[in-house]
Design a protein around this motif. Structure first.
Motif, PDB file in Angstrom:
ATOM      1  N   SER A   1       0.936  -1.161  -0.065  1.00 20.25           N
ATOM      2  CA  SER A   1       0.008   0.006   0.037  1.00 20.25           C
ATOM      3  C   SER A   1       0.831   1.168  -0.073  1.00 20.25           C
ATOM      4  O   SER A   1       1.909   1.094   0.586  1.00 20.25           O
ATOM      5  CB  SER A   1      -0.888   0.015   1.173  1.00 20.25           C
ATOM      6  OG  SER A   1      -1.527   1.141   1.374  1.00 20.25           O
TER       7      SER A   1
ATOM      8  N   PRO B   1      -1.614   7.411   1.976  1.00 20.98           N
ATOM      9  CA  PRO B   1      -3.012   7.335   1.228  1.00 20.98           C
ATOM     10  C   PRO B   1      -3.460   8.507   0.954  1.00 20.98           C
ATOM     11  O   PRO B   1      -3.232   9.483   1.759  1.00 20.98           O
ATOM     12  CB  PRO B   1      -3.686   6.354   1.979  1.00 20.98           C
ATOM     13  CG  PRO B   1      -3.125   6.604   3.425  1.00 20.98           C
ATOM     14  CD  PRO B   1      -1.538   6.711   3.148  1.00 20.98           C
TER      15      PRO B   1
ATOM     16  N   ASP C   1     -14.177   5.578   2.291  1.00 23.04           N
ATOM     17  CA  ASP C   1     -13.245   5.256   3.063  1.00 23.04           C
ATOM     18  C   ASP C   1     -13.578   4.247   4.024  1.00 23.04           C
ATOM     19  O   ASP C   1     -12.920   2.903   4.219  1.00 23.04           O
ATOM     20  CB  ASP C   1     -12.554   6.225   3.963  1.00 23.04           C
ATOM     21  CG  ASP C   1     -11.381   5.898   4.375  1.00 23.04           C
ATOM     22  OD1 ASP C   1     -10.671   4.927   4.148  1.00 23.04           O
ATOM     23  OD2 ASP C   1     -10.700   6.838   5.401  1.00 23.04           O
TER      24      ASP C   1
ATOM     25  N   ILE D   1      -3.295  -2.593  -2.240  1.00 19.79           N
ATOM     26  CA  ILE D   1      -3.991  -1.347  -2.362  1.00 19.79           C
ATOM     27  C   ILE D   1      -3.660  -0.360  -3.349  1.00 19.79           C
ATOM     28  O   ILE D   1      -2.354   0.012  -3.142  1.00 19.79           O
ATOM     29  CB  ILE D   1      -4.332  -0.725  -0.849  1.00 19.79           C
ATOM     30  CG1 ILE D   1      -4.987  -1.817  -0.008  1.00 19.79           C
ATOM     31  CG2 ILE D   1      -5.292   0.544  -1.008  1.00 19.79           C
ATOM     32  CD1 ILE D   1      -5.143  -1.182   1.541  1.00 19.79           C
TER      33      ILE D   1
ATOM     34  N   TYR E   1      -4.261   3.406  -5.574  1.00 19.33           N
ATOM     35  CA  TYR E   1      -4.883   4.609  -5.843  1.00 19.33           C
ATOM     36  C   TYR E   1      -4.663   5.240  -7.125  1.00 19.33           C
ATOM     37  O   TYR E   1      -3.544   5.357  -7.709  1.00 19.33           O
ATOM     38  CB  TYR E   1      -4.420   5.760  -4.826  1.00 19.33           C
ATOM     39  CG  TYR E   1      -4.826   5.063  -3.426  1.00 19.33           C
ATOM     40  CD1 TYR E   1      -6.212   5.511  -2.813  1.00 19.33           C
ATOM     41  CD2 TYR E   1      -3.818   4.386  -2.535  1.00 19.33           C
ATOM     42  CE1 TYR E   1      -6.194   5.043  -1.351  1.00 19.33           C
ATOM     43  CE2 TYR E   1      -4.057   3.990  -1.036  1.00 19.33           C
ATOM     44  CZ  TYR E   1      -5.442   4.396  -0.825  1.00 19.33           C
ATOM     45  OH  TYR E   1      -5.699   3.969   0.498  1.00 19.33           O
TER      46      TYR E   1
ATOM     47  N   LEU F   1     -10.109   3.879  -6.304  1.00 19.07           N
ATOM     48  CA  LEU F   1      -9.418   2.935  -5.327  1.00 19.07           C
ATOM     49  C   LEU F   1      -9.361   1.246  -5.849  1.00 19.07           C
ATOM     50  O   LEU F   1     -10.715   1.092  -5.826  1.00 19.07           O
ATOM     51  CB  LEU F   1      -9.932   3.544  -4.148  1.00 19.07           C
ATOM     52  CG  LEU F   1      -9.452   2.367  -2.959  1.00 19.07           C
ATOM     53  CD1 LEU F   1      -7.960   2.451  -2.565  1.00 19.07           C
ATOM     54  CD2 LEU F   1     -10.262   2.406  -1.840  1.00 19.07           C
TER      55      LEU F   1
END
Length: 382
Positions: free
Chosen positions: A277, A281, A289, A316, A318, A323
């Protein structure tokens, strides 16, 4: 003396001192009253102005210095008396001491000025009964300074009182907001959480009645689980809204910013999880979220429940538009699949993603593992 536009009130004696010195020089040059002692008189007048300047930092000391200059021309150089410029400077410095010093110290400054003035006039030949006019000359300056000081003290007290009133008004407003938040939290809990809890209990009873019909049981179980999660989230939101009387802070809301804590909890339960990730973020809409966090939580729970303690990778990602979330686990001994379905909890995850216009893909992998891939579109307004 009470002007508030001056950045520094010490500008008053700093400007008044040179002015007094200039007036002393001009007075002795233009008035024949001083005779041969004119030069000595204006020199000590300049020194008196210097004492006024010193009073800018040390009011009492400056007053004493200015007062000490008065008798010297009369005693040492036979001056006929105290000039008008010296009297003006002495009155001004006494007023300044009354403003800037406490009453006792300003009284000392007044006494020093009066004694010095009287001494100079007595040496110059002033009659005894005329000495009674000296306090009348200096007293208005002292009174003016004391009144200015009292006015400043009252202004400071009023400012403190206004600040206290503002703080009290703000505290009352915050208390009113806290009460309103508590009322809203109570209403939400009573109106929604209770009804959802009853619905969840009814779904549990319906699931038990569907014995022998696994497909329908799975759907009802997913709805039941979704109901329980909704009640938990509702309690969390109520906890955020409610103001705790005992000062205890509510638990932080679920968020992908706390994904490290979630991974730690799952690892403590025995699941071998790796996380890929971004370190920082981006900010997400609160609903999105929370939904992403719950989907990740449910996916990890399903792995632990149905595949066992197998290596699992969480990714994860972005972008500006969406997302992406992927949970992929290796094959496990306890994997249980239902034809046409991806496993328990998938119905709830699909329901959550539908609320944020997202998509979910859950399927078995060629190597025998299982993967859950979710995409959450990010609104342009965020």
């Amino acid at each position: 003396m009470t002007m508030t536009r001056l950045r520094d009130v010490r500008l008053i004696p700093l400007l008044a001192g040179p002015l007094i010195g200039f007036l002393a020089v001009m007075e002795t040059r233009l008035d024949d009253f001083f005779g041969a002692s004119a030069t000595a008189t204006w020199i000590w007048g300049v020194l008196l102005g210097a004492g006024v300047v010193v009073a800018a930092w040390y009011p009492l000391a400056g007053t004493v210095i200015a007062a000490a200059c008065l008798p010297i021309p009369v005693v040492a150089f036979d001056a006929p008396g105290v000039g008008g410029a010296a009297m003006i400077g002495l009155i001004g410095v006494v007023a300044w001491a009354g403003w800037r010093e406490p009453p006792r110290r300003s009284a000392l400054a007044f006494c020093a000025a009066a004694v010095s003035f009287a001494s100079a006039q007595m040496v110059a030949g002033l009659s005894l009964w005329e000495l009674f006019f000296i306090p009348a000359i200096l007293l208005p300056g002292l009174c003016m300074g004391l009144l200015a000081r009292r006015s400043g003290e009252r202004a400071a007290k009023l400012a403190e009182l206004a600040a206290a009133l503002d703080a009290e008004r703000e505290a009352n407003a915050q208390a009113a907001v806290a009460q309103e938040r508590t009322r809203i939290a109570r209403e939400v809990h009573d109106a929604v959480a209770h009804s959802v809890s009853v619905m969840t209990l009814q779904l549990g009873g319906l699931r038990r009645l569907l014995d022998g019909r696994p497909a329908e049981q799975e759907i009802v179980a997913g709805l039941e689980r979704l109901g329980r999660q909704t009640v938990e989230e509702m309690r969390g939101l109520v906890g955020i809204l409610r103001e705790h009387v005992d000062g205890e802070r509510p638990a932080p809301a679920p968020s992908l910013a706390r994904v490290g804590e979630l991974i730690s909890d799952v690892r403590a339960a025995g699941l071998k999880v790796t996380l890929d990730s971004p370190a920082e973020p981006p900010r997400l809409p609160p609903v999105l979220d929370l939904t992403a966090y719950r989907v990740l939580q449910e996916a990890l729970t399903n792995v632990l429940r149905h595949a066992g303690e197998v290596p699992t990778a969480v990714t994860i990602g972005y972008t500006d538009q969406a997302l992406t979330l992927e949970v992929r686990n290796e094959p496990g001994q306890a994997v249980r699949r239902v034809p046409g379905r991806g496993g328990h909890g998938l119905v709830g995850m699909r329901e959550r993603l539908a609320m944020v216009q997202g998509s979910l893909h859950a399927a078995a992998e060629p190597d025998g593992g299982f993967a859950v891939r979710a995409r959450f579109p990010i609104p342009r307004t965020w």
